[in-house]
Design a protein around this motif. Structure first.
Motif, short mmCIF file in Angstrom:
data_model
loop_
_atom_site.label_atom_id
_atom_site.label_comp_id
_atom_site.label_asym_id
_atom_site.label_seq_id
_atom_site.Cartn_x
_atom_site.Cartn_y
_atom_site.Cartn_z
N GLU A 55 94.63 2.64 -41.57
CA GLU A 55 95.14 1.47 -42.28
C GLU A 55 96.20 0.77 -41.43
N GLN A 155 104.48 -1.92 -46.64
CA GLN A 155 103.38 -1.64 -45.70
C GLN A 155 103.29 -0.13 -45.43
N GLN A 158 101.51 1.28 -48.35
CA GLN A 158 100.08 0.93 -48.31
C GLN A 158 99.33 1.97 -47.46
#
Length: 168
Positions: A55, A155, A158
């Motif tokens: 990711e 982030q 995430q």
């Protein structure tokens, strides 16, 4: 008549203030009900780290990823090239915090941001009130946690969520 309206507003304000004041305490008590389980294996720790790193790579973020067991002991760690050096220990700290306090570090961040009783987090040893640490649950038990650091806290989270989601 005006006095009654003013009194209702005052009472309503006190009720709202009371609810807001108790919100951080409720967030602090938001530990997961799951019991601790056996420590995550190295194989499963690597499985959790892989999608977190994927990711990060997909979004061009340089990240450090740490996976710890329920006691907060490091099981697996990986840092992408060009990741800021400070993120090395922050990722581990986030993972430890999520494991030891049985909650995502976002819950601690939210409690701190709410102020009031939430400010107590600043004195809790090992509590990292920065999003990016998530407990890892297998078969309903907390087997460890993943911590990610290197970009914004959202982030980081995430990427941590991508890793946590593969552990079942």
């Amino acid at each position: 008549m005006v006095q009654k309206a003013a009194m209702k507003l005052a009472i309503g304000g006190l009720l709202v203030a009371g609810m807001l004041a108790s919100a951080p305490a409720q967030m602090l008590n938001a530990q997961m009900p799951n019991p601790y389980g056996a420590p995550i294996s190295l194989e499963n720790a690597k499985k959790a780290a892989a999608p977190a790193l994927a990711e990060a790579e997909k979004n061009h973020w340089n990240m450090a990823v740490a996976v710890v067991d329920p006691s907060g002991n490091l099981v697996y760690y990986e840092k992408m090239d060009n990741t800021q050096l400070g993120s090395a220990t922050v990722a581990i700290d986030k993972a430890r915090s999520a494991a030891l306090f049985k909650r995502p570090t976002k819950a601690l961040q939210d409690a701190l941001a709410a102020g009031g009783d939430g400010l107590r987090i600043l004195r809790v040893q090992g509590a990292v009130p920065v999003e990016g640490g998530i407990p890892l649950v297998m078969d309903g038990k907390i087997v460890g946690a993943i911590g990610v650091s290197g970009a914004s806290s959202a982030q980081d989270a995430q990427c941590a969520r991508a890793g946590a989601d593969v552990i079942k």
